[in-house]
Scaffold this motif. Structure first.
Motif, PDB file in Angstrom:
ATOM      1  N   SER A 116       0.855  -1.180   0.000  1.00 21.51           N
ATOM      2  CA  SER A 116       0.000   0.000   0.000  1.00 21.51           C
ATOM      3  C   SER A 116       0.898   1.241   0.000  1.00 21.51           C
ATOM      4  N   ASP A 117       0.335   2.404  -0.331  1.00 24.61           N
ATOM      5  CA  ASP A 117       1.098   3.652  -0.267  1.00 24.61           C
ATOM      6  C   ASP A 117       1.223   4.020   1.202  1.00 24.61           C
ATOM      7  N   LYS A 169       0.750   7.440   2.894  1.00 31.68           N
ATOM      8  CA  LYS A 169      -0.604   7.970   3.041  1.00 31.68           C
ATOM      9  C   LYS A 169      -1.372   7.302   4.178  1.00 31.68           C
ATOM     10  N   THR A 198       9.300   5.900  -1.086  1.00 28.49           N
ATOM     11  CA  THR A 198       8.268   5.409  -1.995  1.00 28.49           C
ATOM     12  C   THR A 198       7.737   4.107  -1.418  1.00 28.49           C
ATOM     13  N   SER A 199       6.749   3.540  -2.052  1.00 28.01           N
ATOM     14  CA  SER A 199       6.247   2.216  -1.680  1.00 28.01           C
ATOM     15  C   SER A 199       6.078   1.386  -2.945  1.00 28.01           C
ATOM     16  N   VAL A 208       3.860  -0.731  -4.591  1.00 30.79           N
ATOM     17  CA  VAL A 208       2.444  -1.052  -4.470  1.00 30.79           C
ATOM     18  C   VAL A 208       2.108  -2.298  -5.273  1.00 30.79           C
ATOM     19  N   THR A 262       4.976   4.354  -5.765  1.00 31.16           N
ATOM     20  CA  THR A 262       4.204   5.544  -5.427  1.00 31.16           C
ATOM     21  C   THR A 262       5.099   6.779  -5.490  1.00 31.16           C
ATOM     22  N   THR A 311       4.106   9.744  -3.668  1.00 28.95           N
ATOM     23  CA  THR A 311       3.693  10.628  -2.579  1.00 28.95           C
ATOM     24  C   THR A 311       4.897  11.315  -1.946  1.00 28.95           C
TER      25      THR A 311
END
Length: 347
Positions: free
Chosen positions: A260-261, A264, A277-278, A280, A316, A318
């Motif tokens: 998952s991100d 967030k 980062t992730s 995903v 990700t 984000t």
């Protein structure tokens, strides 16, 4: 993923009790919504950690929530516990199938044997099995090219590390998690041949506690940081939260999330500035695709592979921490998609 089974006469009482969460030996957390009025009923059997693990199970839960909203479905959610037996997983799937849930989704490779045993007993029920391939004909095996997403994470780690010291923490020493490790290591070394990758697993074999022990993740990350590692990728389910916490306490270090991100996730919000980062893995897409196929009367069966090219795995963005290296990541992604780079699935 798919999880369904037929309750035999000998197990009828036990199964009935399982439906209320009071069966002897039961180790499930249970959540049920909706009433019996003819609506579509979706059963979800989570792996250890369940909904709220900030990772793998939560990704599956998003797919369930989307399907519930779109199809006005009833849902029932059961969760595995550390140390439970194969019989517990079988009983969990059996209770869902017997309860009229269709499809029944099993989240995690640990359910493979249970799905193989239970699904054939309920041929009219569609099962979903995430992260493994089942033998039964009425199962949708939902798998991902984890190694491809992890390769990109390796590229990012190599480019962001100050001295080429990076680490990988795997929840359990199993083939699935080794795919993450293999892709990550290859991505790092292809980008910086002089880099060094430390790899550590939190548990081995049938001991799945490595997926649900944040304290173990934190300790492993702390050990790596003390040795000079400044980027750590943890593919360890709920244990990854501990790694992320440890990294946040080390100035100049980065963590890489999974499934998952995680930047967030409200539970990890205080650490978001150090989550690079992730990787995903869009389990939610696989779950929703299965549910929709059942709703449409054309249940998915066989193996559905969600690759980098199909958006099944990705990195990700984000926090915009990848902006300065996005061009290199885009180049690596293109080479993987067109076959120029063949990503290994074993170390």
């Amino acid at each position: 993923m798919r999880r369904v089974s037929k309750i035999t006469a000998a197990c009828a009482i036990t199964a009935a009790l399982a439906l209320t969460g009071t069966a002897c030996g039961s180790s499930s957390d249970e959540t049920s919504t909706g009433s019996d009025d003819g609506q579509m009923k979706i059963g979800m059997a989570y792996d250890v950690g369940g909904r709220g693990d900030n990772s793998f199970n939560d990704s599956a839960a998003r797919g369930l929530d989307k399907a519930k909203a779109e199809f006005s479905a009833k849902t029932k959610e059961l969760t595995a516990k550390n140390g439970e037996s194969k019989a517990d997983r079988e009983q969990r799937l059996q209770s869902l199938a017997e309860g009229g849930y269709n499809p029944v989704v099993a989240v995690g490779f640990a359910y493979k044997d249970a799905v193989d045993k239970i699904a054939p007993q309920f041929p009219k029920v569609s099962f979903g099995l995430v992260d493994s391939v089942a033998d039964a004909k009425n199962v949708d095996s939902i798998v991902f090219t984890e190694e491809q997403g992890s390769y990109l994470a390796g590229v990012a780690a190599a480019l962001k590390s100050k001295d080429g010291q990076v680490g990988f923490i795997g929840g359990v020493d199993l083939p699935l998690i080794k795919k993450f490790a293999a892709g990550f290591q290859q991505g790092v070394l292809d980008t910086n041949p002089k880099a060094k990758v430390q790899i550590q697993y939190l548990s081995t074999g049938s001991d799945l506690s490595g997926f649900g022990s944040p304290d173990k993740g934190k300790a492993a990350a702390k050990g790596m940081l003390d040795k000079g590692v400044d980027v750590i990728f943890a593919a360890a389910g709920g244990s990854g939260a501990g790694s992320i916490e440890a990294v946040a306490g080390q100035k100049g270090a980065w963590s890489i999330g999974v499934d998952s991100d995680q930047a967030k996730d409200p539970a990890l919000a205080k650490y978001k500035d150090t989550i690079l980062t992730s990787v995903v893995k869009n389990v939610d897409t696989g779950v929703f695709d299965l549910v929709k196929s059942v709703k449409d009367g054309k249940p998915l069966t066989g193996t559905q592979t969600y690759s980098l090219a199909k958006g099944g795995v990705s990195l990700t963005t984000t926090g915009d921490h990848l902006t300065d290296i996005q061009a290199q990541l885009d180049t690596a992604k293109k080479k993987i998609v067109d076959g120029t780079i063949k990503v290994k699935s074993t170390t």
